[in-house]
Design an enzyme around this catalytic site. Structure first.
Site, PDB file in Angstrom:
ATOM      1  N   HIS A 533       0.841  -1.198   0.000  1.00  0.00           N
ATOM      2  CA  HIS A 533       0.000   0.000   0.000  1.00  0.00           C
ATOM      3  C   HIS A 533       0.881   1.254   0.000  1.00  0.00           C
ATOM      4  O   HIS A 533       0.694   2.154  -0.824  1.00  0.00           O
ATOM      5  CB  HIS A 533      -0.899  -0.046   1.239  1.00  0.00           C
ATOM      6  N   GLU A 534       1.855   1.292   0.910  1.00  0.00           N
ATOM      7  CA  GLU A 534       2.711   2.485   0.994  1.00  0.00           C
ATOM      8  C   GLU A 534       3.537   2.652  -0.273  1.00  0.00           C
ATOM      9  O   GLU A 534       3.689   3.760  -0.783  1.00  0.00           O
ATOM     10  CB  GLU A 534       3.614   2.432   2.229  1.00  0.00           C
ATOM     11  N   HIS A 537       1.599   4.151  -3.028  1.00  0.00           N
ATOM     12  CA  HIS A 537       1.371   5.597  -2.895  1.00  0.00           C
ATOM     13  C   HIS A 537       2.376   6.401  -3.734  1.00  0.00           C
ATOM     14  O   HIS A 537       2.087   7.509  -4.164  1.00  0.00           O
ATOM     15  CB  HIS A 537       1.476   6.040  -1.438  1.00  0.00           C
ATOM     16  N   GLU A 594      -5.903   6.549  -1.797  1.00  0.00           N
ATOM     17  CA  GLU A 594      -5.884   5.425  -0.866  1.00  0.00           C
ATOM     18  C   GLU A 594      -6.419   4.158  -1.531  1.00  0.00           C
ATOM     19  O   GLU A 594      -5.922   3.063  -1.281  1.00  0.00           O
ATOM     20  CB  GLU A 594      -6.698   5.757   0.394  1.00  0.00           C
ATOM     21  N   ASP A 598      -4.573   0.689  -1.962  1.00  0.00           N
ATOM     22  CA  ASP A 598      -5.099  -0.589  -1.459  1.00  0.00           C
ATOM     23  C   ASP A 598      -5.076  -1.655  -2.553  1.00  0.00           C
ATOM     24  O   ASP A 598      -4.656  -2.792  -2.325  1.00  0.00           O
ATOM     25  CB  ASP A 598      -6.542  -0.414  -0.962  1.00  0.00           C
TER      26      ASP A 598
HETATM   27 ZN   LIG Z   1      -2.398   5.212   2.434  1.00  0.00          ZN
END
Ligand SMILES: [Zn+2]
Length: 695
Positions: A533-534, A537, A594, A598
């Site tokens: 997830h990070e 980003h 986000e 995900d």
């Molecule tokens: Zn996030």
């Protein structure tokens, strides 16, 4: 730019047919990786608990292909009550936070025995003792606020208003606007100042402008709350009522010129280098030379303003509002920010409004609030004992392995992307290679050079004043790439697009995110998903606007840029259709980054898990669930969550993260590997008719 955290920060399309329109040559989604040859792997029966999953949390009456979140969490949802002092309860975040809080309490109580002594223990112990000493706080009343309220009383014109705003800002009380240091968006080597919109007492500008009944009721509750707080402070009845009306009028004017949360997701629009000259022109009424001097940056010239129109609105307000109304607004700003550090009557009045917004039933016990305060004031000092006790070396190694495997998976996925041209892919690879990661705790602890006294209210002001000076002092200096924006006990993680690094505090590297005893599938489904997830980003709709060095710079070929926008629009539309509560739909644009993270996170983590297990001689079958299925159950179970209705509505309005149910079912219903793991047929609820995939 705000960091992009995991949980607890656009462009848009409609998926009917337009999702692929600007990218005619998009090949069909690749087939999921073939299953490892089952015949060659020996099945080893184990239990769900042995691999790190919770069997009681499941609802095995629900089919995975119907509602996977319900299967993963249904048992937990049925048996879990939200604690009275919480507005939401998430199986992973909150349960770990509770454990961390107990640990921190022990540390602080031990340290309190050394209060008044030099050294870290003496400092955190003194702070904790002052916070727990309710009798002393009652006795002091609002007297410690006098340095602030005295200057407010003197406000009669723009000049004296400037003096009062300065005094408040020196203590982090952001009346009208705020100022911070930040990395220059266009020059990743230096720190400049950022002046931002601020000054609202409600959590979102839309609450001041929305016409629906919920918002109207909230505004009424807010005005009544302002009035009651002013009465507690000693303002007489009719004057308090008039003042609350003034406050609401001023804040509404500020709200009207404030950017929306969706507008604030566009980093280019937030970067406006007005510098000192432009800012003085936008708000000529304020004495900027004196302001900069008092804030500790007398030579300040380089300033980015996030919302120039907002600053012009501030100028209009300053000219238009009578001094008495400005004094009321400033007084309210102080009381609102400081309520938690004042006598119990203020704390309770403040909580009443929190209750209206979040539905929380009871105030958190004082000791818990004091831990939060100590973490905010002296976080890296408090963290040192926490890290020594709670941060196992194995979790650091595991996180490093996951980062490496997931970065490798991203590199491999990149090679297969049909919508991205070769040049842009090469630049994306460069960014991936440059991406750094920080795990556990900072390489160098910061210090807090301010004297802790016995007065909690004074300590609260002193820490704020210290933090403001500390922050302003960064301006004009090189960027510190090792600086942390979360304290180590925090149960969260983030990616910072300007630093191009990911940060995983010690607080999150614990079960159910990570356990040395859990299987590879489960650790990757949980912690691996966080890492993925990070990392994603860095390439979501915001992160993708920053290059490998962290500069806001276009590095995409135009055709690929169009294809990317088309794909992110598909995700926007997918989430905009989800209804959390009747009438409360997810805002697909607010949550876009986000949601992209995900979807990418779970896909990358799955890829990494497969790669790590491909040569394993055996497959563990946990209570009948294959390793692939365990991976997805682990992803589901970190997001088991209950929200009070008010909190769910607040999340939809203000939170860039989607409701946990959709953080699970959203990505998985678009992932062929999930459908394959549970043999979901086309037409199942968990198989999207049109797949939105970006990374
Ligand atoms: Zn996030």
């Amino acid at each position: 730019m705000r960091k992009l955290a995991l949980g607890l920060a656009a462009v848009s399309i409609v998926c009917a047919s337009s999702c692929s329109s600007p990218e005619p040559k998009t090949p069909p989604a690749p087939d999921p990786p073939a299953d490892p040859p089952a015949a060659q792997k020996k099945s080893v029966p184990v239990s769900l608990a042995q691999v790190g999953l919770s069997k009681p949390a499941l609802d095995q009456q629900t089919a995975a292909c119907d509602d996977f979140y319900q299967l993963a969490c249904g048992g937990w949802l049925a048996s879990t009550e939200i604690p009275a002092d919480k507005s939401r309860w998430v199986r992973s975040f909150n349960e770990i936070s509770d454990r961390n809080e107990l640990e921190l309490r022990t540390i602080l109580e031990e340290a309190a025995k050394k209060k008044g002594q030099p050294g870290i223990d003496g400092q955190i112990g003194s702070f904790w003792s002052s916070c727990m000493d309710e009798a002393a706080i009652e006795k002091a009343g609002t007297a410690p606020l006098k340095p602030l309220t005295d200057v407010i009383l003197k406000v009669t014109d723009a000049k004296t208003l400037g003096v009062a705003i300065t005094e408040l800002h020196k203590h982090g009380i952001w009346a009208f606007f705020s100022i911070h240091s930040e990395q220059d968006h266009k020059d990743a080597t230096k720190m400049i100042a950022s002046v931002d919109q601020s000054g609202l007492g409600m959590p979102d500008r839309d609450y001041y402008t929305r016409a629906d009944d919920d918002a109207k009721k909230l505004r009424e509750a807010y005005v009544a709350h302002v009035e009651r707080t002013l009465v507690l402070y000693g303002v007489k009845g009719p004057a308090a009522k008039a003042a609350s009306v003034d406050v609401m009028r001023i804040e509404t004017e500020l709200a009207k010129v404030s950017k929306t949360r969706v507008e604030r997701r566009d980093p280019k629009s937030l970067y406006n280098r007005l510098d000192r000259e432009g800012l003085s022109k936008a708000v000529p009424s304020l004495p900027w030379a004196e302001y900069d001097q008092a804030m500790g940056v007398p030579d300040l010239r380089e300033i980015s303003v996030t919302a120039p129109k907002f600053m012009e609105g501030v100028e209009t307000l300053i000219k238009k509002e009578p001094p008495a109304a400005l004094r009321s607004y400033l007084t309210w700003s102080v009381l609102n920010q400081m309520s938690a550090e004042l006598p119990q009557a203020f704390v309770e009045e403040d909580f009443k409004f929190v209750q209206t917004i979040t539905g929380q039933k009871e105030l958190r016990p004082r000791w818990k609030r004091c831990i939060t305060a100590a973490d905010a004031a002296l976080g890296e000092s408090l963290a040192q004992a926490f890290v020594a006790k709670k941060f196992a070396g194995s979790s650091k190694q595991a996180a490093e392995t996951y980062v490496r495997e997931i970065a490798k998976a991203f590199g491999e996925e990149l090679g297969t992307l049909g919508w991205m041209d070769a040049t842009t892919k090469e630049r994306a690879r460069k960014k991936l290679t440059a991406m750094a990661y920080l795990i556990g705790y900072p390489a160098k602890w910061r210090t807090y050079d301010w004297p802790v006294t016995e007065s909690y209210t004074k300590n609260a002001l002193a820490t704020q004043a210290f933090e403001r000076r500390y922050d302003m002092n960064k301006i004009g200096k090189p960027v510190d790439r090792d600086e942390w924006q979360m304290t180590p006990p925090t149960v969260n993680a983030y990616y910072d697009p300007q630093r191009n690094h990911m940060v995983f505090p010690a607080g999150i590297l614990q079960p159910p995110f990570y356990s040395v005893n859990a299987s590879v599938a489960v650790n990757l489904g949980a912690m691996g998903m966080v890492v993925g997830h990070e990392l994603t980003h860095g390439f979501d709709d915001q992160g993708a606007q920053y290059d490998d060095a962290g500069n806001l710079k276009d590095w995409w070929e135009a055709s690929t840029q169009d294809a990317f926008k088309s794909r992110t629009k598909c995700i926007d539309e997918q989430y905009s259709a989800y209804e959390v509560l009747p009438g409360a739909k997810i805002n697909g644009q607010l949550t876009l980054g986000e949601n992209i993270a995900d979807a990418g996170g779970v896909k990358l983590a799955f890829h990494a898990y497969r790669s790590m297990r491909k040569d394993a001689p055996e497959e563990q079958i946990a209570d009948g669930y294959t390793e692939d299925q365990q991976f997805f159950l682990a992803t589901g179970q970190i997001w088991c969550a209950k929200y009070r209705d008010e909190a769910a509505k607040l999340q939809v309005q203000t939170d860039p993260h989607s409701h946990p149910r959709y953080r699970v079912n959203g990505p998985l219903s678009h992932l062929p590997e999930f459908a394959q793991a549970f043999q979901c047929k086309p037409g199942s609820k968990m198989v999207a008719t049109k797949s939105c995939a970006v990374w």
